[in-house]
Design a protein around this motif. Sequence first.
Motif, short mmCIF file in Angstrom:
data_model
loop_
_atom_site.label_atom_id
_atom_site.label_comp_id
_atom_site.label_asym_id
_atom_site.label_seq_id
_atom_site.Cartn_x
_atom_site.Cartn_y
_atom_site.Cartn_z
N GLN A 249 40.20 -11.92 -1.14
CA GLN A 249 40.95 -12.01 -2.38
C GLN A 249 40.04 -12.42 -3.54
O GLN A 249 39.12 -13.22 -3.35
N PRO A 250 40.28 -11.89 -4.74
CA PRO A 250 39.50 -12.33 -5.91
C PRO A 250 39.72 -13.81 -6.17
O PRO A 250 40.77 -14.38 -5.84
N PHE A 251 38.73 -14.42 -6.79
CA PHE A 251 38.79 -15.85 -7.09
C PHE A 251 38.18 -16.08 -8.46
O PHE A 251 37.22 -15.42 -8.84
N GLU A 252 38.77 -16.99 -9.21
CA GLU A 252 38.20 -17.40 -10.49
C GLU A 252 37.96 -18.90 -10.49
O GLU A 252 38.80 -19.67 -10.03
N ALA A 253 36.80 -19.30 -10.98
CA ALA A 253 36.48 -20.72 -11.11
C ALA A 253 37.02 -21.20 -12.46
O ALA A 253 36.73 -20.60 -13.50
N HIS A 254 37.80 -22.27 -12.43
CA HIS A 254 38.29 -22.81 -13.71
C HIS A 254 38.62 -24.27 -13.53
O HIS A 254 39.65 -24.62 -12.94
N ALA A 255 37.77 -25.13 -14.03
CA ALA A 255 38.05 -26.56 -14.03
C ALA A 255 39.06 -26.87 -15.12
O ALA A 255 39.07 -26.23 -16.18
N THR A 256 39.89 -27.84 -14.88
CA THR A 256 40.85 -28.23 -15.92
C THR A 256 40.14 -29.01 -17.02
O THR A 256 39.10 -29.65 -16.80
N ASP A 257 40.71 -28.96 -18.21
CA ASP A 257 40.17 -29.77 -19.30
C ASP A 257 40.21 -31.25 -18.95
O ASP A 257 39.33 -32.03 -19.35
N ARG B 55 29.73 -17.01 -15.98
CA ARG B 55 28.66 -16.31 -15.28
C ARG B 55 29.09 -15.95 -13.86
O ARG B 55 28.85 -14.83 -13.37
N LEU B 56 29.71 -16.89 -13.17
CA LEU B 56 30.20 -16.62 -11.82
C LEU B 56 31.23 -15.50 -11.82
O LEU B 56 31.21 -14.61 -10.95
N ASP B 57 32.13 -15.54 -12.79
CA ASP B 57 33.17 -14.52 -12.86
C ASP B 57 32.58 -13.14 -13.15
O ASP B 57 33.08 -12.12 -12.63
N ARG B 58 31.53 -13.08 -13.96
CA ARG B 58 30.91 -11.79 -14.24
C ARG B 58 30.26 -11.19 -12.99
O ARG B 58 30.30 -9.98 -12.80
N LEU C 23 38.99 -21.47 8.00
CA LEU C 23 38.32 -22.12 6.88
C LEU C 23 38.14 -21.13 5.73
O LEU C 23 37.61 -20.03 5.93
N GLY C 24 38.54 -21.54 4.53
CA GLY C 24 38.35 -20.68 3.37
C GLY C 24 36.89 -20.65 2.96
O GLY C 24 36.26 -21.70 2.79
N ILE C 25 36.34 -19.45 2.82
CA ILE C 25 34.94 -19.27 2.43
C ILE C 25 34.90 -18.57 1.07
O ILE C 25 35.47 -17.49 0.88
N HIS C 26 34.19 -19.20 0.13
CA HIS C 26 33.97 -18.64 -1.19
C HIS C 26 32.66 -17.88 -1.21
O HIS C 26 31.69 -18.29 -0.57
N PHE C 27 32.62 -16.77 -1.95
CA PHE C 27 31.36 -16.03 -2.05
C PHE C 27 31.32 -15.20 -3.33
O PHE C 27 32.34 -14.82 -3.88
N LEU C 28 30.10 -14.97 -3.80
CA LEU C 28 29.84 -14.02 -4.86
C LEU C 28 29.54 -12.67 -4.22
O LEU C 28 28.95 -12.61 -3.14
N HIS C 29 29.96 -11.60 -4.88
CA HIS C 29 29.70 -10.26 -4.34
C HIS C 29 29.43 -9.31 -5.49
O HIS C 29 30.29 -9.09 -6.35
N PHE D 165 21.17 -18.66 -7.09
CA PHE D 165 20.93 -17.22 -7.09
C PHE D 165 21.54 -16.47 -8.27
O PHE D 165 21.37 -15.25 -8.37
N VAL D 166 22.23 -17.16 -9.17
CA VAL D 166 22.92 -16.43 -10.24
C VAL D 166 21.96 -15.69 -11.16
O VAL D 166 22.32 -14.68 -11.76
N ASP D 167 20.73 -16.18 -11.27
CA ASP D 167 19.78 -15.53 -12.18
C ASP D 167 19.05 -14.34 -11.56
O ASP D 167 18.28 -13.68 -12.25
N VAL D 168 19.26 -14.08 -10.27
CA VAL D 168 18.54 -12.99 -9.63
C VAL D 168 19.47 -11.91 -9.07
O VAL D 168 19.00 -10.84 -8.67
N VAL D 169 20.77 -12.17 -9.04
CA VAL D 169 21.71 -11.22 -8.43
C VAL D 169 21.66 -9.87 -9.12
O VAL D 169 21.56 -8.81 -8.46
#
Length: 390
Positions: free
Chosen positions: A9-17, A74-77, A88-94, A118-122
């Motif tokens: 399933q898609p996931f979005e990172a969003h911390a609360t204010d 950046r993660l969402d992009r 166990l729920g596993i989060h990943f970038l793809h 790894f965000v700067d090399v993906v």
Amino acid sequence: MPCLTSDVQPFEAHATDADLGELRARLAAARLPEAETVRGTGRGRWDQGVPLADLTDLLEYWRTGYDWRAFEARLDRIGQFRTTIDGLGIHFLHRRSPRPDATPLVLTHGWPGSVAEFVDVVDELADPADAGAPAFHVVVPSLPGFGYSDKPATTGWGTEKIAAAWVELMGRLGYDRFAAHGGDWGGNITTVLGGRFPEHVLGIHSTFAAGLPGAATDGLTATERRWAEETHHFWRHRAAYAKQQATRPQTIGYALLDSPAGLLAWILDKFAEWSDTADSPFETISRDRVLDDVTLYWLTRSGASAARIYYESHNALDPDLRVDVPAAITMYPRDIEKCPRPLAQERYRQIVRWRAPEAGGHFPSLEVPGYFVGDLREGLAAVLAAQPAP
């Protein structure tokens, strides 16, 4: 985009204010010790740990200048997802490559790292500017207990189980055969992937290599003997953090979850000591990227759960495990463990490429990203070229 199923399933990172405001309030109220009693310049300043002046400056920037929302974007992009494996729920970038000849690749981080490594090399790995460079469908999982992956509620999530979970994850994405890269715990897991799952793993690239216990050092070159001595010295004199996390992760976890200043110091100490710099890790790694990593730990409350990978897997690599798939190995000069090739060959029995660059430390994707990408490409090209003919 990947073909999503009910299992992915898609996931979005969003911390609360509110969470970000609480963090800033805690930073403003931080209680700090007096300055260290050592003086000097260069690395000598760090002999008792993170110098007070360095931490004070970084805490102020974290509170007043750092932008967490930019990292979330950046993660969402890149593309974030979650799936459940063995409960166990596993989060990943793809990030899928647009290239039809791309090879699936799983990148595994270690501690005190995260997907932030790894965000700067993906993008460059998935869609290289050079059409002649190999391209990859890049998958970057968060280890169990790290980041947006779930925290295990029982024991058992060591490197062997994580490697098996990665095979399941890649299969769910349609990648029955794939390459693997890692360093630190990621290199350990990558070793297990290559050794346990040769029917799925095309080959590996690693900045970590482990010889066999008790291997003789006779016949090593002077440089190789120095590597062995430095690694022995590290584990004997500089690995208190690992012993603490391997034996009492819960105890250190209370401090890491309650104090952002303490969490920052605990992690910054490793970025400083393990990077190839003369004085400060920020000579090669941006403050923002270090704070991306630390803030991810803070917001996900994962200081204790991430530390438990040491409890689960410290000194647990099977001495009988052999890696017969093609392996490319790079030993960066300022890494904390450097295994001489003659010792590595006892475990990794088809080393197709070996490199010992002149610069770089434990976090090469952050310290020397250009070299890292080129080295990873060339190493995996050698791995793929060594595949048996169909």
